[in-house]
Design a protein around this motif. Structure first.
Motif, PDB file in Angstrom:
ATOM      1  N   ASP A 381       6.200   5.651  -0.619  1.00  0.00           N
ATOM      2  CA  ASP A 381       6.007   4.214  -0.871  1.00  0.00           C
ATOM      3  C   ASP A 381       5.188   3.544   0.230  1.00  0.00           C
ATOM      4  O   ASP A 381       4.341   2.673  -0.050  1.00  0.00           O
ATOM      5  CB  ASP A 381       7.370   3.527  -1.005  1.00  0.00           C
ATOM      6  CG  ASP A 381       8.143   3.985  -2.235  1.00  0.00           C
ATOM      7  OD1 ASP A 381       8.082   3.295  -3.258  1.00  0.00           O
ATOM      8  OD2 ASP A 381       8.799   5.050  -2.164  1.00  0.00           O
ATOM      9  N   TYR A 382       5.465   3.926   1.480  1.00  0.00           N
ATOM     10  CA  TYR A 382       4.792   3.237   2.599  1.00  0.00           C
ATOM     11  C   TYR A 382       3.446   3.882   2.955  1.00  0.00           C
ATOM     12  O   TYR A 382       2.411   3.222   2.943  1.00  0.00           O
ATOM     13  CB  TYR A 382       5.712   3.211   3.822  1.00  0.00           C
ATOM     14  CG  TYR A 382       5.129   2.471   5.001  1.00  0.00           C
ATOM     15  CD1 TYR A 382       4.986   1.082   4.976  1.00  0.00           C
ATOM     16  CD2 TYR A 382       4.697   3.164   6.131  1.00  0.00           C
ATOM     17  CE1 TYR A 382       4.436   0.396   6.060  1.00  0.00           C
ATOM     18  CE2 TYR A 382       4.153   2.493   7.218  1.00  0.00           C
ATOM     19  CZ  TYR A 382       4.017   1.109   7.180  1.00  0.00           C
ATOM     20  OH  TYR A 382       3.470   0.449   8.246  1.00  0.00           O
ATOM     21  N   LEU A 383       3.456   5.184   3.262  1.00  0.00           N
ATOM     22  CA  LEU A 383       2.224   5.845   3.717  1.00  0.00           C
ATOM     23  C   LEU A 383       1.268   6.174   2.569  1.00  0.00           C
ATOM     24  O   LEU A 383       0.083   5.824   2.615  1.00  0.00           O
ATOM     25  CB  LEU A 383       2.570   7.128   4.483  1.00  0.00           C
ATOM     26  CG  LEU A 383       3.296   6.935   5.827  1.00  0.00           C
ATOM     27  CD1 LEU A 383       3.587   8.282   6.467  1.00  0.00           C
ATOM     28  CD2 LEU A 383       2.467   6.063   6.769  1.00  0.00           C
ATOM     29  N   LEU A 384       1.787   6.856   1.517  1.00  0.00           N
ATOM     30  CA  LEU A 384       0.905   7.310   0.431  1.00  0.00           C
ATOM     31  C   LEU A 384       0.429   6.159  -0.440  1.00  0.00           C
ATOM     32  O   LEU A 384      -0.758   6.031  -0.742  1.00  0.00           O
ATOM     33  CB  LEU A 384       1.632   8.355  -0.428  1.00  0.00           C
ATOM     34  CG  LEU A 384       0.810   8.999  -1.545  1.00  0.00           C
ATOM     35  CD1 LEU A 384      -0.386   9.765  -0.971  1.00  0.00           C
ATOM     36  CD2 LEU A 384       1.680   9.948  -2.376  1.00  0.00           C
ATOM     37  N   LEU A 385       1.351   5.286  -0.847  1.00  0.00           N
ATOM     38  CA  LEU A 385       0.986   4.168  -1.721  1.00  0.00           C
ATOM     39  C   LEU A 385       0.532   2.940  -0.940  1.00  0.00           C
ATOM     40  O   LEU A 385      -0.020   1.995  -1.517  1.00  0.00           O
ATOM     41  CB  LEU A 385       2.176   3.799  -2.623  1.00  0.00           C
ATOM     42  CG  LEU A 385       2.661   4.909  -3.569  1.00  0.00           C
ATOM     43  CD1 LEU A 385       3.854   4.417  -4.389  1.00  0.00           C
ATOM     44  CD2 LEU A 385       1.528   5.358  -4.501  1.00  0.00           C
ATOM     45  N   GLY A 386       0.780   2.956   0.348  1.00  0.00           N
ATOM     46  CA  GLY A 386       0.308   1.863   1.205  1.00  0.00           C
ATOM     47  C   GLY A 386       0.958   0.530   0.916  1.00  0.00           C
ATOM     48  O   GLY A 386       0.327  -0.527   1.063  1.00  0.00           O
ATOM     49  N   ASN A 387       2.194   0.524   0.526  1.00  0.00           N
ATOM     50  CA  ASN A 387       2.912  -0.712   0.222  1.00  0.00           C
ATOM     51  C   ASN A 387       3.481  -1.284   1.520  1.00  0.00           C
ATOM     52  O   ASN A 387       4.483  -0.808   2.047  1.00  0.00           O
ATOM     53  CB  ASN A 387       4.031  -0.436  -0.783  1.00  0.00           C
ATOM     54  CG  ASN A 387       4.611  -1.711  -1.364  1.00  0.00           C
ATOM     55  OD1 ASN A 387       4.519  -2.787  -0.751  1.00  0.00           O
ATOM     56  ND2 ASN A 387       5.201  -1.602  -2.542  1.00  0.00           N
ATOM     57  N   GLU A 388       2.849  -2.327   2.026  1.00  0.00           N
ATOM     58  CA  GLU A 388       3.249  -2.884   3.319  1.00  0.00           C
ATOM     59  C   GLU A 388       4.548  -3.674   3.249  1.00  0.00           C
ATOM     60  O   GLU A 388       5.153  -3.985   4.278  1.00  0.00           O
ATOM     61  CB  GLU A 388       2.134  -3.781   3.860  1.00  0.00           C
ATOM     62  CG  GLU A 388       0.859  -3.010   4.172  1.00  0.00           C
ATOM     63  CD  GLU A 388      -0.227  -3.912   4.733  1.00  0.00           C
ATOM     64  OE1 GLU A 388       0.011  -5.149   4.809  1.00  0.00           O
ATOM     65  OE2 GLU A 388      -1.300  -3.397   5.078  1.00  0.00           O
ATOM     66  N   ASP A 389       4.996  -3.997   2.026  1.00  0.00           N
ATOM     67  CA  ASP A 389       6.262  -4.727   1.882  1.00  0.00           C
ATOM     68  C   ASP A 389       7.471  -3.832   2.157  1.00  0.00           C
ATOM     69  O   ASP A 389       8.582  -4.323   2.367  1.00  0.00           O
ATOM     70  CB  ASP A 389       6.385  -5.316   0.470  1.00  0.00           C
ATOM     71  CG  ASP A 389       5.392  -6.448   0.249  1.00  0.00           C
ATOM     72  OD1 ASP A 389       5.036  -7.111   1.239  1.00  0.00           O
ATOM     73  OD2 ASP A 389       4.976  -6.652  -0.901  1.00  0.00           O
TER      74      ASP A 389
END
Length: 456
Positions: A381-389
């Motif tokens: 969610d954070y690194l691969l998809l780049g979701n900063e939330d």
């Protein structure tokens, strides 16, 4: 399956050609179960035609094993002589089952074609409660008297054994009271035919009362690997036996009922191919409506925390995962406990032990899922998809919810079936759909409670 289909097609072709001699040759060599499967697939009007081609013994075996709809169809097509020929081959408990399932006009024909002694046996069996041992027992068994020699006992088996449900075990009675049991093996291996059976009978006989639950009797037969078990009345007078094949039918019916209940369906008496779409609809729609309405509580919980969701919209993305994890976890525990209950491995008094065992299991699962969830959210969610939330705080809230939900779900999943059993309800009711609905609501409450604690 291919072989069965090709047989169906061949029989249908021969029916069109009216080649009944070839059909007789084919079906006479088929096991009864395959003949019944054949009847399920061919035109209903052809069933009586093929049935009349079966040898007498095979016809009786097929008749008693087939669905009640087919039995009624055949009886309506039978002449009185044909009906009597079939009924003469049936045991009393099979005839009683037939009478119970048939409409009144068919029952009248059946009772008119059986002899008075059989009619008395059938009437006696029909008086027992539906789920009792008396309702599934048969009155045909080999009874021996004290003082009988081995040779006399073997002669009696030869004379009457063919008409008895089971002669592998014979029962010794005095004034109809059960004294002991002797197996065919003991008789055959006796050193001398002149030995009296009094010397070799087993007096520690396990028996059941007529009013005992038939499911418990089936478990008893399975536990001790008996071919049959004697049934006695309140004064220890022997009234019948329950054979292993009758117990197997009980276990199959109970297993089928449990599977249907666990899948949120009301139990059906018909096979799948004999059920119409409307039949299937009736068995499924009630539970679907109930579960749909019960899901209202889930919506109410989400609505109650809508301000928290509005402030942290990202929380919404993890709701399906949390609810699925909780539901799956609860289902694992409930199914395990339901199976243990059905096998007689645990009882309600074992609840403290069960809770401790499930808590330890849940704790280990929670640790593993906490770590896996943390890595999944961080890497995907954070690194691969780049979701900063997806912050570390959000990640921690979700992972803690997973851990707590797993523990709570397992405790709920193991407790509800035991409570249902204590309240004399079917534990299978507390299976996947019901548990999932409860755990969904619990997981949301835990989720938003932890979120409010750490984020707001």
């Amino acid at each position: 399956m291919t072989e069965l289909i090709s047989t169906d097609e061949r029989v249908c072709e021969l029916l069109d050609e009216k080649n009944f001699s070839s059909i007789k040759e084919i079906v006479s060599s088929m096991p009864s179960a395959e003949i019944i499967a054949l009847f399920e697939r061919i035109d209903e009007k052809q069933v009586p035609v093929i049935f009349r081609l079966l040898p007498k013994d095979l016809a009786a075996e097929v008749f008693i094993e087939m669905d009640s709809d087919f039995q009624e169809l055949l009886i309506k097509n039978f002449s009185d002589n044909e009906l009597k020929a079939i009924l003469d081959e049936l045991y009393a408990n099979d005839t009683a089952d037939l009478v119970e399932e048939m409409p009144a006009n068919v029952v009248k024909r059946i009772l008119n074609q059986i002899d008075p002694s059989m009619r008395n046996d059938v009437n006696q069996l029909l008086q027992y409660p539906e789920n009792s041992a008396g309702s599934i027992m048969t009155t045909e068994y080999i009874a021996l008297r004290l003082g009988t020699t081995v040779g006399e006992a073997i002669s009696k088996i030869r004379e009457y054994g063919l008409n008895q449900k089971s002669f592998y075990s014979c029962y010794v009675t005095k004034n109809k009271k059960l004294i002991g049991r002797i197996s065919l093996k003991d008789l055959v291996l006796a050193k001398d035919d002149s030995i009296k059976i009094d010397e070799i009978i087993k007096t520690n006989v396990i028996s059941v009362k007529t009013n005992e639950d038939k499911e418990e009797v089936a478990k008893l037969l399975s536990k001790y690997n008996f071919y049959a078990i004697p049934v006695v009345d309140g004064e220890n007078r022997m009234v019948g036996i329950i054979s292993f094949d009758d117990a197997l039918d009980v276990m199959e019916d109970e297993a089928t009922e449990d599977i249907e209940i666990m899948a949120a369906m009301t139990p059906s008496q018909k096979t799948y191919l004999r059920s119409s779409p409307f039949d299937l609809f009736k068995h499924r729609i009630v539970w679907l409506l109930l579960l749909m309405v019960s899901a209202t509580f889930t919506g109410m919980i989400i609505t109650n925390f809508e301000h928290a969701l509005a402030a942290q919209v990202i929380l919404t993305a993890f709701i399906p995962m949390l609810m699925d994890t909780g539901g799956n976890t609860g289902s694992q525990s409930s199914v395990t406990i339901i199976r243990a209950l059905s096998l007689g491995e645990i009882e309600f008094r074992d609840l403290p032990k069960v809770l401790l065992k499930e808590f330890c299991t849940a704790f280990l699962c929670a640790l593993c899922l906490f770590a896996a969830c943390f890595l999944k959210i961080f890497l995907i969610d954070y690194l691969l998809l780049g979701n900063e939330d997806v912050t570390y705080s959000i990640n921690l809230v979700v992972c803690l919810t997973v851990a707590f939900t797993v523990v709570i779900a397992k405790l709920i999943g193991c407790t509800l079936p035991l409570l249902a059993k204590k309240l004399t309800l079917d534990p299978a009711v507390m299976a996947s759909p019901f548990i999932t609905t409860i755990v969904d609501a619990v997981s949301l409450i835990v989720y938003f409670t932890i979120a409010k604690t750490f984020l707001f």
